[in-house]
Design a protein around this motif. Sequence first.
Motif, PDB file in Angstrom:
ATOM      1  N   ILE A  12       0.832  -1.197   0.000  1.00 15.80           N
ATOM      2  CA  ILE A  12       0.000   0.000   0.000  1.00 15.80           C
ATOM      3  C   ILE A  12       0.868   1.247   0.000  1.00 15.80           C
ATOM      4  O   ILE A  12       0.562   2.256  -0.650  1.00 15.80           O
ATOM      5  CB  ILE A  12      -0.950   0.019   1.216  1.00 15.80           C
ATOM      6  N   SER A  13       1.978   1.209   0.730  1.00 13.93           N
ATOM      7  CA  SER A  13       2.841   2.381   0.807  1.00 13.93           C
ATOM      8  C   SER A  13       3.441   2.713  -0.548  1.00 13.93           C
ATOM      9  O   SER A  13       3.849   3.846  -0.793  1.00 13.93           O
ATOM     10  CB  SER A  13       3.959   2.146   1.826  1.00 13.93           C
ATOM     11  N   ASP A  14       3.496   1.728  -1.446  1.00 13.68           N
ATOM     12  CA  ASP A  14       4.034   1.958  -2.786  1.00 13.68           C
ATOM     13  C   ASP A  14       2.948   2.355  -3.785  1.00 13.68           C
ATOM     14  O   ASP A  14       3.236   2.607  -4.949  1.00 13.68           O
ATOM     15  CB  ASP A  14       4.746   0.698  -3.295  1.00 13.68           C
ATOM     16  N   ALA A  15       1.703   2.368  -3.335  1.00 12.34           N
ATOM     17  CA  ALA A  15       0.607   2.707  -4.242  1.00 12.34           C
ATOM     18  C   ALA A  15       0.742   4.164  -4.676  1.00 12.34           C
ATOM     19  O   ALA A  15       1.248   5.010  -3.945  1.00 12.34           O
ATOM     20  CB  ALA A  15      -0.735   2.481  -3.547  1.00 12.34           C
ATOM     21  N   SER A  16       0.272   4.458  -5.880  1.00 11.06           N
ATOM     22  CA  SER A  16       0.404   5.812  -6.404  1.00 11.06           C
ATOM     23  C   SER A  16      -0.523   6.764  -5.668  1.00 11.06           C
ATOM     24  O   SER A  16      -1.578   6.381  -5.152  1.00 11.06           O
ATOM     25  CB  SER A  16       0.085   5.834  -7.889  1.00 11.06           C
ATOM     26  N   LEU A  17      -0.113   8.020  -5.608  1.00  9.02           N
ATOM     27  CA  LEU A  17      -0.941   9.041  -4.989  1.00  9.02           C
ATOM     28  C   LEU A  17      -2.267   9.175  -5.745  1.00  9.02           C
ATOM     29  O   LEU A  17      -3.315   9.407  -5.141  1.00  9.02           O
ATOM     30  CB  LEU A  17      -0.195  10.373  -4.977  1.00  9.02           C
ATOM     31  N   THR A  18      -2.213   9.008  -7.055  1.00 13.33           N
ATOM     32  CA  THR A  18      -3.444   9.088  -7.856  1.00 13.33           C
ATOM     33  C   THR A  18      -4.437   8.032  -7.427  1.00 13.33           C
ATOM     34  O   THR A  18      -5.626   8.303  -7.265  1.00 13.33           O
ATOM     35  CB  THR A  18      -3.115   8.924  -9.351  1.00 13.33           C
ATOM     36  N   ALA A  19      -3.942   6.806  -7.218  1.00 15.80           N
ATOM     37  CA  ALA A  19      -4.830   5.717  -6.805  1.00 15.80           C
ATOM     38  C   ALA A  19      -5.457   6.016  -5.448  1.00 15.80           C
ATOM     39  O   ALA A  19      -6.642   5.750  -5.218  1.00 15.80           O
ATOM     40  CB  ALA A  19      -4.063   4.400  -6.761  1.00 15.80           C
ATOM     41  N   LEU A  20      -4.667   6.594  -4.534  1.00 16.16           N
ATOM     42  CA  LEU A  20      -5.205   6.922  -3.217  1.00 16.16           C
ATOM     43  C   LEU A  20      -6.261   8.022  -3.312  1.00 16.16           C
ATOM     44  O   LEU A  20      -7.289   7.972  -2.635  1.00 16.16           O
ATOM     45  CB  LEU A  20      -4.073   7.361  -2.287  1.00 16.16           C
ATOM     46  N   ILE A  50      -8.671   1.577  -8.884  1.00 17.72           N
ATOM     47  CA  ILE A  50      -9.138   0.788  -7.741  1.00 17.72           C
ATOM     48  C   ILE A  50      -8.578  -0.630  -7.814  1.00 17.72           C
ATOM     49  O   ILE A  50      -8.141  -1.189  -6.799  1.00 17.72           O
ATOM     50  CB  ILE A  50     -10.682   0.758  -7.690  1.00 17.72           C
ATOM     51  N   ALA A  51      -8.583  -1.206  -9.003  1.00 16.75           N
ATOM     52  CA  ALA A  51      -8.052  -2.570  -9.174  1.00 16.75           C
ATOM     53  C   ALA A  51      -6.568  -2.620  -8.815  1.00 16.75           C
ATOM     54  O   ALA A  51      -6.103  -3.566  -8.164  1.00 16.75           O
ATOM     55  CB  ALA A  51      -8.273  -3.038 -10.608  1.00 16.75           C
ATOM     56  N   ALA A  52      -5.824  -1.583  -9.211  1.00 20.21           N
ATOM     57  CA  ALA A  52      -4.399  -1.539  -8.892  1.00 20.21           C
ATOM     58  C   ALA A  52      -4.184  -1.449  -7.386  1.00 20.21           C
ATOM     59  O   ALA A  52      -3.286  -2.094  -6.825  1.00 20.21           O
ATOM     60  CB  ALA A  52      -3.742  -0.358  -9.596  1.00 20.21           C
ATOM     61  N   LEU A  53      -5.001  -0.658  -6.734  1.00 19.55           N
ATOM     62  CA  LEU A  53      -4.876  -0.508  -5.285  1.00 19.55           C
ATOM     63  C   LEU A  53      -5.243  -1.806  -4.570  1.00 19.55           C
ATOM     64  O   LEU A  53      -4.593  -2.192  -3.578  1.00 19.55           O
ATOM     65  CB  LEU A  53      -5.772   0.637  -4.814  1.00 19.55           C
ATOM     66  N   GLU A  54      -6.257  -2.497  -5.060  1.00 14.98           N
ATOM     67  CA  GLU A  54      -6.640  -3.773  -4.451  1.00 14.98           C
ATOM     68  C   GLU A  54      -5.564  -4.833  -4.664  1.00 14.98           C
ATOM     69  O   GLU A  54      -5.307  -5.651  -3.768  1.00 14.98           O
ATOM     70  CB  GLU A  54      -7.986  -4.237  -5.013  1.00 14.98           C
ATOM     71  N   ARG A  55      -4.911  -4.793  -5.815  1.00 13.06           N
ATOM     72  CA  ARG A  55      -3.798  -5.739  -6.035  1.00 13.06           C
ATOM     73  C   ARG A  55      -2.660  -5.430  -5.069  1.00 13.06           C
ATOM     74  O   ARG A  55      -2.046  -6.349  -4.507  1.00 13.06           O
ATOM     75  CB  ARG A  55      -3.304  -5.645  -7.479  1.00 13.06           C
TER      76      ARG A  55
END
Length: 313
Positions: A12-20, A50-55
């Motif tokens: 999650i910490s590597d997730a993009s700011l856009t996704a958040l 959303i799919a990227a964040l869930e992955r």
Amino acid sequence: MATLVCVDVMAISDASLTALRVFREVAERGTLTAAASALGYTQSAVSRQIAALERAAGTSLLERRHDGVRLTPAGQIVVRRAAAVVGQLDATARELAGLPGEQGTVRLGWFPTAGAELLPRALTALRRTDPAITVVSREGGTPALVRAVRAGTVDLALLASAPPFRPPDTETPALAVRVLTERSLRVAVPATHPLARREYVDVVDLRGQRWIAGSGDDRVMGVWPGLDERPEIAHTARDWLAKLHLVAAGCGITTVPGSLGAVAPPGVRVLQVRGGPGERRRVLLAHLPRPLSEAAERVAAALRAAAVETEEG
């Protein structure tokens, strides 16, 4: 039994700011379509984020339902963290731009009729007592404002509540809620209407009237609750001021919270209703169940004082 929620925190910490940002918007709006519209994205682009964040999280964050989406327990954790991260970055951007910093800025949501008297009165008092505090506010329906509180995009929310006065939502943890005021529901009638000659209206006199009803999330201004007949709806409008001007034009009558009596346009009389069950409406102030900042507490105090003043008026 407590539900075990497993989230890949490092991913999650590597997730993009856009996704958040997208996830926070979906949590607030309640549907992918509404979030896409607010962000200026296509729905497919929102779905991909959303799919990227869930992955990255390794688990489902949203429960897809026929009426929109609902956060899963893991999604509730992620949206709280997303709100904190995005909020800090936005505060940094404001400071770099020379705007007021986070500590002095309070984000407030309010239901439509609160903007008629309660909100302006509170903001006027705050400018006098706490000029260093900046209030950034926006209007919304009560369900949308509750989602905004959960998503962390507003710090405080003024909500309208009707009997049986249930909690704003069923999510956990429960929101912290303060009752600012409770007043009787009233009716607005044209000044030329036969009912306008009285000091109050008996509930039986509401039968056979033409009504101006609300739409969308509006549950305050519309048809008298519990009317023992099928009401004749002459007009439907979302905006409360439009309803009152329709009343002034003799197009029908509508229900109003007692606080609007002082700001009703010319040609409208706001009357109490007697007989039948008492109809009460509450104004609530809701926030996440954690200590408020000093600035937010000052705003909450100003809103409470303004609510008492409008009640006495």
